[in-house]
Design a protein around this motif. Structure first.
Motif, PDB file in Angstrom:
ATOM      1  N   LEU A   1       0.839  -1.202   0.000  1.00 19.82           N
ATOM      2  CA  LEU A   1       0.000   0.000   0.000  1.00 19.82           C
ATOM      3  C   LEU A   1       0.870   1.247   0.000  1.00 19.82           C
ATOM      4  N   TYR A   2       2.011   1.161   0.676  1.00 21.52           N
ATOM      5  CA  TYR A   2       2.966   2.279   0.652  1.00 21.52           C
ATOM      6  C   TYR A   2       3.459   2.519  -0.769  1.00 21.52           C
ATOM      7  N   LYS A   3       3.801   1.455  -1.474  1.00 25.77           N
ATOM      8  CA  LYS A   3       4.267   1.614  -2.860  1.00 25.77           C
ATOM      9  C   LYS A   3       3.196   2.244  -3.733  1.00 25.77           C
ATOM     10  N   TRP A   4       1.951   1.778  -3.597  1.00 29.23           N
ATOM     11  CA  TRP A   4       0.887   2.343  -4.430  1.00 29.23           C
ATOM     12  C   TRP A   4       0.647   3.806  -4.077  1.00 29.23           C
ATOM     13  N   ALA A   5       0.816   4.154  -2.812  1.00 30.68           N
ATOM     14  CA  ALA A   5       0.642   5.556  -2.417  1.00 30.68           C
ATOM     15  C   ALA A   5       1.666   6.446  -3.111  1.00 30.68           C
ATOM     16  N   TYR A   6       2.937   6.045  -3.084  1.00 37.02           N
ATOM     17  CA  TYR A   6       3.928   6.941  -3.712  1.00 37.02           C
ATOM     18  C   TYR A   6       3.909   6.849  -5.233  1.00 37.02           C
ATOM     19  N   LYS A   7       3.439   5.723  -5.789  1.00 34.17           N
ATOM     20  CA  LYS A   7       3.312   5.631  -7.241  1.00 34.17           C
ATOM     21  C   LYS A   7       2.261   6.608  -7.773  1.00 34.17           C
ATOM     22  N   LEU A   8       1.326   6.996  -6.915  1.00 34.49           N
ATOM     23  CA  LEU A   8       0.325   7.980  -7.317  1.00 34.49           C
ATOM     24  C   LEU A   8       0.863   9.401  -7.267  1.00 34.49           C
ATOM     25  N   GLY A   9       2.120   9.532  -6.867  1.00 36.01           N
ATOM     26  CA  GLY A   9       2.838  10.799  -6.970  1.00 36.01           C
ATOM     27  C   GLY A   9       2.220  11.919  -6.173  1.00 36.01           C
ATOM     28  N   PRO A  10       2.257  13.113  -6.724  1.00 36.06           N
ATOM     29  CA  PRO A  10       1.759  14.266  -5.959  1.00 36.06           C
ATOM     30  C   PRO A  10       0.263  14.224  -5.691  1.00 36.06           C
ATOM     31  N   ALA A  11      -0.450  13.311  -6.360  1.00 35.13           N
ATOM     32  CA  ALA A  11      -1.891  13.211  -6.110  1.00 35.13           C
ATOM     33  C   ALA A  11      -2.185  12.649  -4.723  1.00 35.13           C
ATOM     34  N   CYS A  12      -1.246  11.905  -4.148  1.00 37.67           N
ATOM     35  CA  CYS A  12      -1.489  11.282  -2.848  1.00 37.67           C
ATOM     36  C   CYS A  12      -1.144  12.253  -1.731  1.00 37.67           C
ATOM     37  N   PRO A  13      -2.097  12.605  -0.886  1.00 33.30           N
ATOM     38  CA  PRO A  13      -1.765  13.481   0.248  1.00 33.30           C
ATOM     39  C   PRO A  13      -0.688  12.839   1.118  1.00 33.30           C
TER      40      PRO A  13
END
Length: 314
Positions: free
Chosen positions: A212-224
């Motif tokens: 889930l951490y990887k998917w969060a940062y893969k979403l880039g600046p869109a992820c708060p």
């Protein structure tokens, strides 16, 4: 460039500079608990078999983890808000600077499509709690070159091999399975492939939870960044269980073993695994909602292409 009328119609929250600077500082302080010691270890040339994973297997650099992003729906006010304009997706707004999802690169929308499909499939499945962390054991099974060669095995090589041979290996996660030794792979109940990921991912898997951490940062600046930090903190806790249940002796580093070679240890592991699946569920839901937001955002160029396609079809 000022953000377009489509963005302006949405409900936006405004943050004055003192407030968003405070949030950015709080985020940096929150993750510094791990980024600062990691940098210090690197300067000393010192490896950490548990925590390095969070900065080596996962590709987000410490400086990137420390960088704060507000996520969508926020307008940053104040002179310093202009500093965000050099980053992908940020646009001027009548009241300051905001992230415009429609201005993000198309590759990020493709990522959101894949991650959203993966998360949506995962939430539909019940957690499987019978793997007992044997993936780490399978990575050292019948090999003379274990991944953490400097760390002793609690039961020795023969004892470790005996545990693998006495229990059923049931790993469903490709990115764990691909590190199995050649001798261990045929012992696994399934043979996961990358293309099977959406069909096999399940919420009890420790690696799926860490990812889930990887998917969060893969979403880039869109992820708060608050969501990113939530996922990172959960990944840290899961990684600690992952290695405590491994065949390695990590007592000198302060990690007491979960002895999955015993019935009591397997029960302890399954309880912790269930707890992590419960903690992961709201984070997975938040990421899934974000994926859908990003996927639904249409850039002016894509909107024009869609309009022209509609005209051709009519």
């Amino acid at each position: 460039m000022v953000a377009g009328p489509g963005l302006a119609r949405r409900s936006l929250r405004h943050l004055d500079e003192p407030e968003w600077r405070s949030r950015a500082a709080a985020h940096r302080c929150r993750v510094a608990r791990w980024t600062v010691p990691h940098r210090e270890r690197r300067r000393r040339g010192e490896a950490h078999p548990v925590l390095d994973f969070l900065f080596t297997y996962y590709s987000l650099r410490p400086a990137q983890l420390e960088r704060w992003h507000p996520g969508p729906g926020i307008v940053l006010r104040g002179p310093s808000a202009a500093d965000f304009l050099g980053q992908a997706g940020y646009r001027r707004h009548a009241d300051g600077v905001t992230l415009d999802l429609a201005a993000l690169p198309d590759r990020l929308r493709s990522t959101a499509d894949f991650v959203g499909a993966l998360l949506a499939a995962t939430v539909e499945r019940a957690p499987q709690l019978g793997c007992f962390g044997l993936h780490e054991w399978a990575m050292v099974y019948r090999t003379e070159t274990p991944r953490h060669a400097a760390v002793p095995l609690r039961l020795g090589a023969e004892g470790t091999d005996a545990v693998v041979e006495s229990l059923s290996v049931r790993c469903t996660h490709f990115d764990a399975f691909r590190f199995f030794t050649p001798a261990a792979r045929p012992r696994n109940a399934v043979s996961p492939r990358r293309e099977d990921q959406i069909h096999l991912e399940q919420p009890g898997c420790l690696h799926a939870t860490m990812d889930l951490y990887k998917w969060a940062y893969k979403l880039g600046p869109a992820c708060p960044s608050e969501l990113l930090a939530d996922c990172f903190e959960l990944a840290v806790a899961v990684r600690e269980l992952d290695m405590r249940a491994s065949p390695y002796d990590l007592a000198d580093l302060g990690f007491a073993p979960v002895r999955i070679e015993t019935p009591a240890g397997r029960a302890e592991y399954a309880r912790a695994q269930a707890g992590f699946a419960e903690r992961a569920a709201p984070l997975r839901a938040r990421l899934l909602a974000l994926c859908r937001q990003v996927s639904d955002a249409v850039s002016p160029q894509r909107s024009g292409e869609r309009f022209r396609a509609d005209r051709r079809d009519s």
